[in-house]
Write a protein that holds these residues in place. Structure first.
Motif, mmCIF file in Angstrom:
data_model
loop_
_atom_site.group_PDB
_atom_site.id
_atom_site.type_symbol
_atom_site.label_atom_id
_atom_site.label_comp_id
_atom_site.label_asym_id
_atom_site.label_seq_id
_atom_site.Cartn_x
_atom_site.Cartn_y
_atom_site.Cartn_z
ATOM 1 N N GLN A 81 0.836 -1.194 0.000
ATOM 2 C CA GLN A 81 0.000 0.000 0.000
ATOM 3 C C GLN A 81 0.877 1.252 0.000
ATOM 4 O O GLN A 81 1.987 1.246 0.521
ATOM 5 N N PRO A 82 0.380 2.355 -0.580
ATOM 6 C CA PRO A 82 1.154 3.608 -0.521
ATOM 7 C C PRO A 82 1.175 4.166 0.900
ATOM 8 O O PRO A 82 0.243 3.957 1.660
ATOM 9 N N TYR A 83 2.234 4.835 1.247
ATOM 10 C CA TYR A 83 2.393 5.436 2.566
ATOM 11 C C TYR A 83 2.237 6.948 2.416
ATOM 12 O O TYR A 83 3.183 7.666 2.141
ATOM 13 N N TYR A 84 1.009 7.423 2.601
ATOM 14 C CA TYR A 84 0.731 8.856 2.481
ATOM 15 C C TYR A 84 1.296 9.573 3.692
ATOM 16 O O TYR A 84 1.104 9.161 4.815
ATOM 17 N N GLY A 85 1.999 10.662 3.451
ATOM 18 C CA GLY A 85 2.612 11.418 4.533
ATOM 19 C C GLY A 85 3.844 10.740 5.102
ATOM 20 O O GLY A 85 4.190 10.952 6.262
ATOM 21 N N ALA A 86 4.524 9.937 4.293
ATOM 22 C CA ALA A 86 5.701 9.206 4.762
ATOM 23 C C ALA A 86 6.825 10.161 5.139
ATOM 24 O O ALA A 86 7.105 11.104 4.410
ATOM 25 N N PRO A 87 7.478 9.925 6.280
ATOM 26 C CA PRO A 87 8.666 10.714 6.614
ATOM 27 C C PRO A 87 9.843 10.259 5.743
ATOM 28 O O PRO A 87 9.796 9.195 5.121
ATOM 29 N N ILE A 88 10.887 11.041 5.716
ATOM 30 C CA ILE A 88 12.007 10.766 4.816
ATOM 31 C C ILE A 88 12.635 9.397 5.072
ATOM 32 O O ILE A 88 12.950 8.662 4.132
ATOM 33 N N GLY A 89 12.808 9.021 6.325
ATOM 34 C CA GLY A 89 13.422 7.726 6.637
ATOM 35 C C GLY A 89 12.595 6.558 6.141
ATOM 36 O O GLY A 89 13.127 5.600 5.570
ATOM 37 N N ALA A 90 11.296 6.638 6.336
ATOM 38 C CA ALA A 90 10.413 5.568 5.873
ATOM 39 C C ALA A 90 10.388 5.509 4.350
ATOM 40 O O ALA A 90 10.349 4.432 3.761
ATOM 41 N N ALA A 91 10.429 6.672 3.705
ATOM 42 C CA ALA A 91 10.413 6.706 2.239
ATOM 43 C C ALA A 91 11.663 6.043 1.665
ATOM 44 O O ALA A 91 11.579 5.266 0.716
ATOM 45 N N VAL A 92 12.814 6.333 2.247
ATOM 46 C CA VAL A 92 14.065 5.729 1.769
ATOM 47 C C VAL A 92 14.070 4.232 2.040
ATOM 48 O O VAL A 92 14.457 3.430 1.181
ATOM 49 N N LYS A 93 13.606 3.836 3.220
ATOM 50 C CA LYS A 93 13.549 2.409 3.564
ATOM 51 C C LYS A 93 12.630 1.657 2.605
ATOM 52 O O LYS A 93 12.982 0.590 2.105
ATOM 53 N N ARG A 94 11.476 2.227 2.324
ATOM 54 C CA ARG A 94 10.530 1.588 1.407
ATOM 55 C C ARG A 94 11.087 1.540 -0.012
ATOM 56 O O ARG A 94 10.831 0.607 -0.758
ATOM 57 N N PHE A 95 11.857 2.555 -0.397
ATOM 58 C CA PHE A 95 12.471 2.573 -1.724
ATOM 59 C C PHE A 95 13.350 1.344 -1.913
ATOM 60 O O PHE A 95 13.273 0.671 -2.939
ATOM 61 N N PHE A 96 14.177 1.058 -0.933
ATOM 62 C CA PHE A 96 15.085 -0.081 -1.063
ATOM 63 C C PHE A 96 14.389 -1.417 -0.833
ATOM 64 O O PHE A 96 14.783 -2.431 -1.408
ATOM 65 N N LYS A 97 13.345 -1.452 -0.003
ATOM 66 C CA LYS A 97 12.616 -2.705 0.207
ATOM 67 C C LYS A 97 11.831 -3.103 -1.039
ATOM 68 O O LYS A 97 11.642 -4.290 -1.299
ATOM 69 N N LYS A 98 11.362 -2.117 -1.787
ATOM 70 C CA LYS A 98 10.588 -2.382 -3.006
ATOM 71 C C LYS A 98 11.487 -2.180 -4.224
ATOM 72 O O LYS A 98 11.091 -1.586 -5.216
ATOM 73 N N TYR A 99 12.697 -2.682 -4.158
ATOM 74 C CA TYR A 99 13.772 -2.398 -5.109
ATOM 75 C C TYR A 99 13.326 -2.435 -6.571
ATOM 76 O O TYR A 99 13.543 -1.499 -7.312
ATOM 77 N N ALA A 100 12.725 -3.510 -7.019
ATOM 78 C CA ALA A 100 12.325 -3.625 -8.425
ATOM 79 C C ALA A 100 10.857 -4.011 -8.528
ATOM 80 O O ALA A 100 10.465 -4.762 -9.410
ATOM 81 N N THR A 101 10.040 -3.479 -7.644
ATOM 82 C CA THR A 101 8.617 -3.773 -7.637
ATOM 83 C C THR A 101 7.890 -2.721 -8.468
ATOM 84 O O THR A 101 7.789 -1.568 -8.065
ATOM 85 N N SER A 107 24.603 5.495 -9.183
ATOM 86 C CA SER A 107 23.627 5.718 -10.255
ATOM 87 C C SER A 107 23.100 4.409 -10.825
ATOM 88 O O SER A 107 21.890 4.255 -11.033
ATOM 89 N N LEU A 108 23.983 3.473 -11.072
ATOM 90 C CA LEU A 108 23.567 2.183 -11.625
ATOM 91 C C LEU A 108 22.739 1.378 -10.623
ATOM 92 O O LEU A 108 21.801 0.683 -11.008
ATOM 93 N N ALA A 109 23.072 1.498 -9.350
ATOM 94 C CA ALA A 109 22.354 0.743 -8.316
ATOM 95 C C ALA A 109 20.958 1.294 -8.064
ATOM 96 O O ALA A 109 20.089 0.569 -7.571
ATOM 97 N N THR A 110 20.716 2.554 -8.388
ATOM 98 C CA THR A 110 19.416 3.151 -8.087
ATOM 99 C C THR A 110 18.545 3.413 -9.310
ATOM 100 O O THR A 110 17.413 3.864 -9.154
ATOM 101 N N ILE A 111 19.015 3.116 -10.510
ATOM 102 C CA ILE A 111 18.218 3.425 -11.702
ATOM 103 C C ILE A 111 16.971 2.540 -11.799
ATOM 104 O O ILE A 111 15.877 3.035 -12.061
ATOM 105 N N VAL A 112 17.104 1.244 -11.592
ATOM 106 C CA VAL A 112 15.945 0.342 -11.691
ATOM 107 C C VAL A 112 14.927 0.633 -10.594
ATOM 108 O O VAL A 112 13.729 0.771 -10.885
ATOM 109 N N PRO A 113 15.332 0.768 -9.321
ATOM 110 C CA PRO A 113 14.319 1.086 -8.312
ATOM 111 C C PRO A 113 13.692 2.465 -8.523
ATOM 112 O O PRO A 113 12.528 2.670 -8.202
#
Length: 148
Positions: free
Chosen positions: A12-32, A93-99
């Motif tokens: 589910q989307p995290y509305y109002g996510a703080p910066i730490g949670a947003a970064v954590k979710r970015f890496f957890k959902k790497y290629a989703t 750059s290469l590690a973050t392009i797909v996510p």
């Protein structure tokens, strides 16, 4: 009094996510590429990506890496510590392009657009502006059709 909020599940989307949670979710959902991402998830990551990339570029340039010019006005070959920062920037750059592409698709889903709209960014001049506007759009309940 505690000010704790419960994070929604990763699907589910995290509305109002703080910066730490947003970064954590970015890496957890790497290629989703399925599901949705809130505006806060997207824009916090854009800020982090901009800051990290900027710092690595400045460090590379300041230490003799990319963007330096020799006494003849020619681009100098990166060397030493500058080369290390330049390589770290390339790996970042290469590690973050797909996510990042996956995050853009999920953000499009949240505004009830197909992920294929990401290709509008390939249209010169207008495409990037259209994609930027799509990233600014608010969530639409109809976007839930992209959840799994």
């Amino acid at each position: 009094m505690s000010n704790s909020t419960i994070e929604p599940p990763l699907a589910q989307p995290y509305y109002g996510a703080p910066i730490g949670a947003a970064v954590k979710r970015f890496f957890k959902k790497y290629a989703t590429f399925s599901g949705r991402a809130s505006r806060s998830e997207f824009w916090w990551w854009v800020l982090v990506m901009f800051i990290v990339g900027g710092v690595l570029n400045v460090l590379a340039a300041a230490t003799g890496g990319v963007g330096t010019v020799d006494e003849y006005g020619m681009m100098a070959t990166p060397s030493g510590v500058g080369l290390v920062f330049y390589i770290v920037y390339i790996i970042w750059s290469l590690a973050t392009i797909v996510p990042y592409l996956a995050l853009v698709v999920r953000r499009l889903h949240d505004s009830d657009k197909s992920g294929f709209w990401i290709f509008i960014g390939l249209v010169p001049l207008v495409g990037g502006i259209v994609l930027f506007v799509f990233m600014l759009m608010g969530p639409k309940p109809e976007g839930a059709r992209f959840d799994r």
